[in-house]
Design a protein around this motif. Structure first.
Motif, PDB file in Angstrom:
ATOM      1  N   LEU A  56       3.528  -3.356  -8.072  1.00  0.00           N
ATOM      2  CA  LEU A  56       1.726  -2.534  -7.915  1.00  0.00           C
ATOM      3  C   LEU A  56       1.720  -1.663  -6.587  1.00  0.00           C
ATOM      4  CD1 LEU A  56      -0.101  -4.972 -10.311  1.00  0.00           C
ATOM      5  CD2 LEU A  56       1.433  -2.652 -11.119  1.00  0.00           C
ATOM      6  N   MET A  57       1.421  -2.079  -5.410  1.00  0.00           N
ATOM      7  CA  MET A  57       1.077  -1.558  -4.100  1.00  0.00           C
ATOM      8  C   MET A  57       1.725  -0.467  -3.801  1.00  0.00           C
ATOM      9  SD  MET A  57      -1.819  -3.254  -3.432  1.00  0.00           S
ATOM     10  CE  MET A  57      -1.307  -3.463  -4.998  1.00  0.00           C
ATOM     11  N   ILE A 110      13.326 -15.297 -25.406  1.00  0.00           N
ATOM     12  CA  ILE A 110      14.486 -14.278 -25.440  1.00  0.00           C
ATOM     13  C   ILE A 110      15.615 -13.638 -24.370  1.00  0.00           C
ATOM     14  CG2 ILE A 110      14.704 -11.802 -26.278  1.00  0.00           C
ATOM     15  CD1 ILE A 110      12.261 -12.971 -27.493  1.00  0.00           C
ATOM     16  N   THR A 111      14.813 -13.950 -23.353  1.00  0.00           N
ATOM     17  CA  THR A 111      15.452 -13.197 -21.998  1.00  0.00           C
ATOM     18  C   THR A 111      16.743 -14.702 -21.906  1.00  0.00           C
ATOM     19  OG1 THR A 111      13.042 -12.054 -21.362  1.00  0.00           O
ATOM     20  CG2 THR A 111      15.227 -11.743 -19.283  1.00  0.00           C
ATOM     21  N   ILE A 121      -4.543  -9.697 -19.703  1.00  0.00           N
ATOM     22  CA  ILE A 121      -3.549  -9.031 -18.747  1.00  0.00           C
ATOM     23  C   ILE A 121      -1.738  -8.755 -19.349  1.00  0.00           C
ATOM     24  CG2 ILE A 121      -3.183 -11.645 -18.658  1.00  0.00           C
ATOM     25  CD1 ILE A 121      -4.368  -9.681 -15.551  1.00  0.00           C
ATOM     26  N   PRO A 181      10.061  -7.788 -23.895  1.00  0.00           N
ATOM     27  CA  PRO A 181       9.632  -9.564 -23.728  1.00  0.00           C
ATOM     28  C   PRO A 181       9.302  -9.890 -22.943  1.00  0.00           C
ATOM     29  CG  PRO A 181      12.466  -9.576 -23.370  1.00  0.00           C
ATOM     30  CD  PRO A 181      11.775  -7.725 -24.647  1.00  0.00           C
ATOM     31  N   ASN A 231      -9.462  -8.186 -13.330  1.00  0.00           N
ATOM     32  CA  ASN A 231      -8.500  -8.889 -13.066  1.00  0.00           C
ATOM     33  C   ASN A 231      -7.800  -8.943 -11.539  1.00  0.00           C
ATOM     34  OD1 ASN A 231      -5.587  -7.183 -12.632  1.00  0.00           O
ATOM     35  ND2 ASN A 231      -6.082  -6.185 -14.105  1.00  0.00           N
ATOM     36  N   MET A 282       0.162  -0.953 -16.202  1.00  0.00           N
ATOM     37  CA  MET A 282       0.700  -0.477 -14.661  1.00  0.00           C
ATOM     38  C   MET A 282       2.007  -0.483 -14.252  1.00  0.00           C
ATOM     39  SD  MET A 282      -2.052  -3.072 -12.837  1.00  0.00           S
ATOM     40  CE  MET A 282      -1.891  -4.656 -14.183  1.00  0.00           C
ATOM     41  N   PHE A 314       0.597 -13.081  -2.261  1.00  0.00           N
ATOM     42  CA  PHE A 314       1.645 -13.974  -3.002  1.00  0.00           C
ATOM     43  C   PHE A 314       2.528 -15.106  -2.075  1.00  0.00           C
ATOM     44  CE2 PHE A 314       5.437 -11.856  -4.603  1.00  0.00           C
ATOM     45  CZ  PHE A 314       5.801 -11.072  -4.162  1.00  0.00           C
ATOM     46  N   ARG A 315       3.393 -13.909  -1.964  1.00  0.00           N
ATOM     47  CA  ARG A 315       4.813 -14.606  -1.031  1.00  0.00           C
ATOM     48  C   ARG A 315       4.776 -15.747  -0.187  1.00  0.00           C
ATOM     49  NH1 ARG A 315       9.917 -11.570  -1.278  1.00  0.00           N
ATOM     50  NH2 ARG A 315       9.199 -10.096  -1.995  1.00  0.00           N
ATOM     51  N   LEU A 347       8.472 -19.667  -4.823  1.00  0.00           N
ATOM     52  CA  LEU A 347       9.289 -18.125  -5.487  1.00  0.00           C
ATOM     53  C   LEU A 347      10.753 -19.562  -6.142  1.00  0.00           C
ATOM     54  CD1 LEU A 347       8.970 -15.593  -3.716  1.00  0.00           C
ATOM     55  CD2 LEU A 347       6.955 -15.872  -5.483  1.00  0.00           C
ATOM     56  N   ARG A 390       0.871   2.413  -6.219  1.00  0.00           N
ATOM     57  CA  ARG A 390      -0.407   2.676  -5.334  1.00  0.00           C
ATOM     58  C   ARG A 390      -0.573   3.628  -4.527  1.00  0.00           C
ATOM     59  NH1 ARG A 390      -5.804  -0.996  -3.796  1.00  0.00           N
ATOM     60  NH2 ARG A 390      -5.510  -1.336  -5.911  1.00  0.00           N
ATOM     61  N   TRP A 440      11.648 -17.344 -17.615  1.00  0.00           N
ATOM     62  CA  TRP A 440      11.013 -15.840 -18.098  1.00  0.00           C
ATOM     63  C   TRP A 440      10.904 -17.004 -19.512  1.00  0.00           C
ATOM     64  CZ3 TRP A 440      11.464 -11.497 -16.755  1.00  0.00           C
ATOM     65  CH2 TRP A 440      11.783 -11.050 -15.520  1.00  0.00           C
ATOM     66  N   ASN A 441      10.860 -16.152 -21.115  1.00  0.00           N
ATOM     67  CA  ASN A 441      11.167 -16.758 -21.978  1.00  0.00           C
ATOM     68  C   ASN A 441      11.562 -16.665 -22.735  1.00  0.00           C
ATOM     69  OD1 ASN A 441      11.323 -13.718 -22.762  1.00  0.00           O
ATOM     70  ND2 ASN A 441       9.759 -12.967 -22.862  1.00  0.00           N
ATOM     71  N   PRO A 463       3.361  -7.592  -7.709  1.00  0.00           N
ATOM     72  CA  PRO A 463       2.421  -7.180  -7.245  1.00  0.00           C
ATOM     73  C   PRO A 463       2.442  -5.802  -5.686  1.00  0.00           C
ATOM     74  CG  PRO A 463       1.775  -9.768  -7.384  1.00  0.00           C
ATOM     75  CD  PRO A 463       3.150  -9.599  -8.001  1.00  0.00           C
ATOM     76  N   GLU A 464       4.458  -6.580  -5.552  1.00  0.00           N
ATOM     77  CA  GLU A 464       4.333  -5.166  -4.583  1.00  0.00           C
ATOM     78  C   GLU A 464       4.828  -3.971  -5.372  1.00  0.00           C
ATOM     79  OE1 GLU A 464       6.497  -8.575  -1.581  1.00  0.00           O
ATOM     80  OE2 GLU A 464       7.622  -8.459  -3.981  1.00  0.00           O
ATOM     81  N   ALA A 466      -0.434  -8.594  -3.708  1.00  0.00           N
ATOM     82  CA  ALA A 466       0.840  -8.108  -3.069  1.00  0.00           C
ATOM     83  C   ALA A 466       0.769  -9.356  -1.907  1.00  0.00           C
ATOM     84  CB  ALA A 466       0.595  -7.069  -2.988  1.00  0.00           C
ATOM     85  N   LEU A 483      -3.992  -9.295 -10.315  1.00  0.00           N
ATOM     86  CA  LEU A 483      -2.607  -8.270 -10.034  1.00  0.00           C
ATOM     87  C   LEU A 483      -2.470  -7.429  -9.568  1.00  0.00           C
ATOM     88  CD1 LEU A 483       0.102  -9.648 -10.934  1.00  0.00           C
ATOM     89  CD2 LEU A 483      -0.513  -8.743 -12.779  1.00  0.00           C
ATOM     90  N   ALA A 484      -3.261  -6.358  -9.047  1.00  0.00           N
ATOM     91  CA  ALA A 484      -3.045  -5.161  -8.595  1.00  0.00           C
ATOM     92  C   ALA A 484      -3.827  -4.888  -7.409  1.00  0.00           C
ATOM     93  CB  ALA A 484      -3.665  -4.112  -9.464  1.00  0.00           C
ATOM     94  N   HIS A 485      -4.531  -6.045  -6.942  1.00  0.00           N
ATOM     95  CA  HIS A 485      -5.624  -5.877  -5.850  1.00  0.00           C
ATOM     96  C   HIS A 485      -4.244  -6.381  -4.974  1.00  0.00           C
ATOM     97  CE1 HIS A 485      -8.374  -7.183  -2.780  1.00  0.00           C
ATOM     98  NE2 HIS A 485      -9.529  -6.362  -3.577  1.00  0.00           N
ATOM     99  N   PRO A 486      -4.580  -5.639  -3.781  1.00  0.00           N
ATOM    100  CA  PRO A 486      -3.741  -6.081  -2.003  1.00  0.00           C
ATOM    101  C   PRO A 486      -3.784  -7.169  -1.849  1.00  0.00           C
ATOM    102  CG  PRO A 486      -4.856  -3.536  -2.274  1.00  0.00           C
ATOM    103  CD  PRO A 486      -5.145  -4.407  -2.954  1.00  0.00           C
TER     104      PRO A 486
END
Lengths: 487, 212
Positions: free
Chosen positions: B64-65, A436-437, B104, B197, A409, B111, A420-421, A426, B68, A433-434, B61-62, A417, A411-414
């Protein structure tokens, strides 16, 4: 509102006309100006045209503009106009297919921020909406869009410009109501700039005049036009044909008529002072055939704008355009879909200075603080589309896929980060949110969430201030300025 | 010495992995207590990240970084903690239940928990009740977390809880569950201790349960 403003983006992906059609529209414009001409009610304007070789008819008060005069005006008008902010970071450059969105109006009513009730607008709205615009990242400029009902008509202009200038550093544009008021507004601007020459160097205020459809130059607004052009300040010269009412119902004809009128205004501005930064423009829409009234949120308005944008790019003239409006009475689904559809078409057409794009409801008669925040979000979506999809080795990221391998996956790859912005818009208003939230946070709809965001900006955001001493001096000189300055 | 701590924290927040490694090395060379490096430098930085994430100013992602970057410091410090306890928020065993291959969401929870200072044992997907039981016996976690995305597999969570009861282990571990079809009502129904949730609130839920 921590996300940074998008840079200037290019639209123009949406092309309405082929070359033959562009030429047909242009020839139509020339024929209207040469054969029909405009009724010019301003004596000063009439004389300027007469002296410059236009064909005048004193009995009919008409002025016919020959092709050569028109072409010369298009040549002397700058094809790139910078509308400055009070701070350089807010400067907006208008040319080709660069797109910027901002507010516009002018309205008499606001949905009250506390009660939600429709009420007359006041100087405080000019101030607070300026602050809100200053704090919203996708709104590039502040066309003053409220008429303060709490001051005498003679003090309206100076109030509008004072409260705008002191509460945002983004470029300010506005219409005028009296010639004396216009002069006061310019004087205030010159004081803040540090002199008339300083203001001409970096004009952070500019002005809107207008043509009256079909084919009339009113004396009042045309005299304003001459006054502003003589000062060398930027000027927008839109016209507003309503398809089916003040122009033929066919959009091609409405586009052609609009262009002829606006180009006549541009010609006058260039005759007054060659090189005057001038935006041709449109605020055109349609007459609704059910109600018999002007409507602002019609998709045809955006088609007219898109056509005029393409023609403006053909002429090499910056454009003052209109879009992102709705005729809804409150922030309901209609308000969202009309505004979003219009804004997207305008963006993709490459219109340069798209006004009326934030905060308006109800056929351009009512402003809403919450709608301003929702429109900021709509514009963020549009600007994201205009930015397109960047293709480089880094964005293709084949090596990243290789590194993670099948079944991995990202998600945790630099790489995620890092990008994505800029890859993702954003949202701040949209709820993702789902259920519930969402329920836990009060089951708020978009209007209520926008209210919270607006409240946050109004409470916390302050534009770079104008020196308190200078403000005091201005207010001493213009006692008609009403209302409370913020720190 | 205080400078090390605030600089460490800042670099965890801005996810400057190399810089965190460097600063940790220098702090250790200067004789700073390794436990203090964690408790006064790395963890406070990560706490700020958690707060910003909650406020919506930082994104997954931030976080998680930053985690790290924090781990880059941890790796240098941990070997020096022989005989001392490595500071940890708690131990969590995680897995997606039997018959469900969705990975995921559960990995994101994993994570996020790690970045909040938890030790996580991630059992992967399609985990049988017996396998969960075995992991609880072996690792003695504070929390057991189960994930399901399918309405057909979510009932497997109940089986695990029943098995823990049969083995007399239910009182020794808090059970939390999550996944798109899961609700607070379902959690109550099957006798779980908690439900979250989303990944962000999963961390908070664990904080609450561990504190109890």
């Amino acid at each position: 509102m921590s996300l940074s403003m998008y840079p200037a983006l290019n639209g123009g992906q949406f092309r309405l006309f082929n070359d033959r059609q562009v030429n047909a529209i242009h020839e139509g414009v020339v024929r209207l100006l040469e054969d029909v001409g405009l009724k010019v009610k301003s004596k000063r304007a009439y004389e300027i045209f007469e002296k410059s070789g236009a064909l005048t008819d004193p009995a009919a008060e008409t002025v016919r503009i020959p092709r050569t005069l028109l072409e010369k005006a298009i040549r002397t008008a700058p094809s790139r106009v910078t509308i400055h902010g009070r701070e350089e970071k807010d400067d907006v450059v208008l040319e080709k297919n660069r797109v910027h969105f901002g507010t516009g109006g002018t309205v008499m009513y606001a949905l009250d921020f506390e009660t939600g009730e429709r009420r007359l607008t006041h100087t405080q709205d000019v101030r607070d909406l300026a602050r809100l615009v200053d704090g919203l990242e996708n709104i590039a400029f502040y066309v003053i869009h409220t008429y303060p009902a709490d001051v005498a008509e003679k003090d309206v202009d100076v109030n509008r410009f004072y409260w705008a200038i002191t509460n945002t550093t983004k470029p300010i544009m506005g219409g005028m109501y009296t010639l004396e008021g216009l002069r006061e507004a310019i004087k205030v601007s010159e004081m803040v700039a540090g002199g008339a020459d300083k203001l001409r160097e970096r004009p952070f205020v500019s002005f809107i005049t207008l043509m009256v459809s079909p084919l009339v130059m009113d004396w009042h607004y045309t005299d304003f036009l001459i006054e502003v052009a003589a000062k060398g300040l930027p000027l927008a010269v839109p016209s507003e044909p309503l398809a089916g009412a003040t122009s033929p119902v066919t959009l091609a004809s409405t586009i052609t008529l609009n262009l002829a009128e606006s180009l006549a205004g541009l010609t006058l501005a260039q005759l007054v002072r060659p090189g005057t930064p001038t935006l041709i423009g449109t605020t055109s829409s349609i007459m609704d055939m059910k109600t018999g009234t002007y409507v602002a949120g019609a998709i045809e308005s955006s088609l007219i704008n898109a056509g005029i944008a393409q023609m403006a790019q053909y002429y090499g003239l910056p454009l003052y355009a209109t879009g992102g409006q709705s005729d809804a009475k409150l922030n309901d689904a209609q308000a969202g879909y009309e505004s979003a559809a219009q804004a997207m078409v305008l963006g993709l057409s490459g219109a340069n200075w798209v006004h009326d794009a934030a905060g308006l409801l109800e056929c351009c008669t009512t402003v809403s603080y919450e709608k301003t925040v929702i429109d900021n979000e709509i514009l963020g979506n549009v600007l994201r589309v205009l930015r397109g999809v960047e293709v480089t080795d880094d964005t293709l990221a084949i090596d990243v896929i290789k590194a993670q391998g099948p079944g991995g996956n990202f998600l945790a790859h630099p790489h995620t980060a890092e990008h994505f912005r800029s890859e993702f818009f954003l949202p701040q208003v949209s709820d993702r949110w789902n259920r519930i939230t969402w329920k836990q946070s009060g089951s708020l709809d978009a209007h209520a969430r926008a209210h919270q965001l607006a409240e946050k900006v109004l409470k916390t955001h302050r534009a770079v201030p104008v020196e308190p001493k200078l403000r005091e001096e201005i207010r001493r000189l213009f006692p008609g300025i009403t209302g409370e300055d913020l720190g | 010495m205080g400078n090390y701590f605030s600089e460490l924290g800042e670099n965890v927040i801005s996810a400057k992995q190399e810089r965190v490694r460097e600063l940790t090395q220098r702090a250790l060379a200067d004789g700073v207590d390794p436990v203090e490096i964690i408790n006064s430098g790395l963890i406070p930085g990560m706490n700020v990240v958690g707060a910003r994430f909650k406020a919506g100013d930082m994104f997954v992602p931030e976080v998680l970084m930053s985690a790290r970057a924090m781990n880059a410091g941890m790796e240098l410090v941990k070997p020096l903690l022989v005989g001392k306890e490595v500071p940890s928020q708690g131990k969590v065993v995680l897995g997606t239940v039997k018959g469900d291959l969705h990975d995921i969401g559960k990995n994101l929870v994993s994570m996020m928990l790690e970045s909040a200072g938890y030790t996580v044992i991630n059992l992967g997907v399609d985990v049988s009740a017996a396998k969960f039981l075995q992991a609880v016996k072996e690792n003695k976690p504070d929390i057991l977390g189960m994930s399901a995305l399918l309405t057909t597999t979510m009932l497997g969570m109940k089986d695990v809880i029943e098995l823990l009861k049969e083995e007399g282990l239910r009182d020794q571990v808090k059970v939390v569950i999550g996944g798109a079809p899961i609700s607070q009502e379902f959690a109550r129904e099957i006798g779980a201790d908690g439900f979250a949730p989303d990944a962000g609130s999963a961390t908070e839920l664990c904080h609450q349960l561990v504190a109890r």
